[in-house]
Scaffold this active site. Sequence first.
Site, PDB file in Angstrom:
ATOM      1  N   PRO A 170       0.827  -1.219   0.000  1.00  0.00           N
ATOM      2  CA  PRO A 170       0.000   0.000   0.000  1.00  0.00           C
ATOM      3  C   PRO A 170       0.854   1.259   0.000  1.00  0.00           C
ATOM      4  O   PRO A 170       1.884   1.342   0.681  1.00  0.00           O
ATOM      5  CB  PRO A 170      -0.807  -0.135   1.292  1.00  0.00           C
ATOM      6  CG  PRO A 170      -0.887  -1.613   1.525  1.00  0.00           C
ATOM      7  CD  PRO A 170       0.436  -2.146   1.072  1.00  0.00           C
ATOM      8  N   ALA A 171       0.411   2.252  -0.761  1.00  0.00           N
ATOM      9  CA  ALA A 171       1.204   3.453  -1.009  1.00  0.00           C
ATOM     10  C   ALA A 171       1.175   4.456   0.135  1.00  0.00           C
ATOM     11  O   ALA A 171       1.710   5.557  -0.001  1.00  0.00           O
ATOM     12  CB  ALA A 171       0.741   4.124  -2.299  1.00  0.00           C
TER      13      ALA A 171
ATOM     14  N   ASP B 110       3.598   0.449  10.045  1.00  0.00           N
ATOM     15  CA  ASP B 110       5.053   0.463  10.137  1.00  0.00           C
ATOM     16  C   ASP B 110       5.465   0.433  11.610  1.00  0.00           C
ATOM     17  O   ASP B 110       5.245   1.396  12.345  1.00  0.00           O
ATOM     18  CB  ASP B 110       5.613   1.721   9.455  1.00  0.00           C
ATOM     19  CG  ASP B 110       7.132   1.727   9.434  1.00  0.00           C
ATOM     20  OD1 ASP B 110       7.712   1.206   8.468  1.00  0.00           O
ATOM     21  OD2 ASP B 110       7.734   2.251  10.399  1.00  0.00           O
TER      22      ASP B 110
ATOM     23  N   TYR C  53      10.456   0.792  19.311  1.00  0.00           N
ATOM     24  CA  TYR C  53       9.368   1.684  19.699  1.00  0.00           C
ATOM     25  C   TYR C  53       8.745   1.248  21.028  1.00  0.00           C
ATOM     26  O   TYR C  53       8.021   2.027  21.661  1.00  0.00           O
ATOM     27  CB  TYR C  53       8.287   1.739  18.624  1.00  0.00           C
ATOM     28  CG  TYR C  53       8.750   2.249  17.274  1.00  0.00           C
ATOM     29  CD1 TYR C  53       9.965   2.910  17.116  1.00  0.00           C
ATOM     30  CD2 TYR C  53       7.970   2.058  16.137  1.00  0.00           C
ATOM     31  CE1 TYR C  53      10.392   3.358  15.878  1.00  0.00           C
ATOM     32  CE2 TYR C  53       8.382   2.508  14.893  1.00  0.00           C
ATOM     33  CZ  TYR C  53       9.594   3.152  14.770  1.00  0.00           C
ATOM     34  OH  TYR C  53       9.996   3.593  13.534  1.00  0.00           O
TER      35      TYR C  53
ATOM     36  N   LYS D 220      11.358  -3.847  12.422  1.00  0.00           N
ATOM     37  CA  LYS D 220      12.776  -3.530  12.219  1.00  0.00           C
ATOM     38  C   LYS D 220      13.616  -4.106  13.355  1.00  0.00           C
ATOM     39  O   LYS D 220      13.166  -4.113  14.505  1.00  0.00           O
ATOM     40  CB  LYS D 220      12.982  -2.005  12.176  1.00  0.00           C
ATOM     41  CG  LYS D 220      12.022  -1.269  11.247  1.00  0.00           C
ATOM     42  CD  LYS D 220      12.202   0.244  11.345  1.00  0.00           C
ATOM     43  CE  LYS D 220      11.083   0.976  10.626  1.00  0.00           C
ATOM     44  NZ  LYS D 220       9.832   1.025  11.424  1.00  0.00           N
TER      45      LYS D 220
ATOM     46  N   HIS E 199      17.194  -1.345  11.066  1.00  0.00           N
ATOM     47  CA  HIS E 199      16.716  -0.003  11.425  1.00  0.00           C
ATOM     48  C   HIS E 199      17.761   1.079  11.149  1.00  0.00           C
ATOM     49  O   HIS E 199      17.447   2.143  10.614  1.00  0.00           O
ATOM     50  CB  HIS E 199      16.316   0.005  12.903  1.00  0.00           C
ATOM     51  CG  HIS E 199      15.294   1.032  13.247  1.00  0.00           C
ATOM     52  ND1 HIS E 199      14.326   0.835  14.198  1.00  0.00           N
ATOM     53  CD2 HIS E 199      15.072   2.276  12.779  1.00  0.00           C
ATOM     54  CE1 HIS E 199      13.560   1.919  14.302  1.00  0.00           C
ATOM     55  NE2 HIS E 199      14.011   2.808  13.452  1.00  0.00           N
TER      56      HIS E 199
END
Length: 339
Positions: A27-28, A60, A65, A93, A124
């Site tokens: 998906p863009a 993402d 995180y 990542k 990453h």
Amino acid sequence: MMNSTDNIGVDPDSVPAKTLSTGARIPAIGLGTFGSDNYSGDEIAHAVIDAASVGYRHFDCAAVYGNEHLIGPALRQVMHSGVRREDLWVTSKVWNDRHDDVIASCEQSLRDLNLDFLDLYLVHWPFPNTHAAGVDVASRDAHARPYIHDDYRKTWAQMETLVARGLVRHIGTSNMTIPKLDLLLRDASIKPVANEMELHPHFQQPALFQYLLDHQIVPIGYSPIGSPSRPARDRTPEDTVDVEDPIIVKIARRLGVHPAVVCVKWAAQRGQIPIPFSVKRPQYLTTLQAIVGEPLTEEEMCEIAGTDKNNRLIKGQVFLWKENQPWEDLWDMDGEIKQ
């Protein structure tokens, strides 16, 4: 099915996709999940659920995180609502301190995200250098070192093993430079399908952007509206603000949208995949609608191209390996890898 004019969401089938070198479709636009110091993991997990309800299918994520264990139940709820796993695109990542332990790191992310496989797994940063939470830009990891290609090649070999084992469908890079990519493309058995990098109107990275296109590597752009929520340590007096640029503001007025929407629309039309972050429905809905709405004119695209100020916001100082070292050494700005 929802259509793009509904206030409640966008038909996910109407969201354009980009074709990777493997033929897979991504998906863009995606929703970023790095909340910096401003949002809790629970807020971000809720945003994932609601963003899926309004049409997002691309998320993402990253181990560093610190919220994948919360995003996992959110993704499970999304799938229980009827969204098929094959219609989702989930990226994660490997963090800098796991370059020697990529497989275990990926397996942990899969457990946390409640997934059997990742669509895309990225290295990453190209450095194994890490830092404690909350440190200032002058902090240096005692074990920090420059980019060493033999070490990175070993990390990449583990990434390739993940593909062979079916744990990830695609592998890619993040925060790379042309000299580093030259070495990786020379030595890799499986080429990266994407490179995640800072991209916004005031930081367009034209040389690296074109390099990626020339090598069939899709640019994924973080901070697409100029990262207003970035950590305080990443702010410097010379930073500029994309959403206050007179050209961006003028176009936003024509379209009747917030300037951030113009930044995201420009990104997608230019050919990169923006991954804006927000936990607020009006923001992530309008950015999704921007992708399927009225395009910018060719003249407007040219005007925005002229706003580039080479203003890198995420400079990465905490990953440097020497005292009093300029941040530019991370980015090989003269075409040479710094040691």
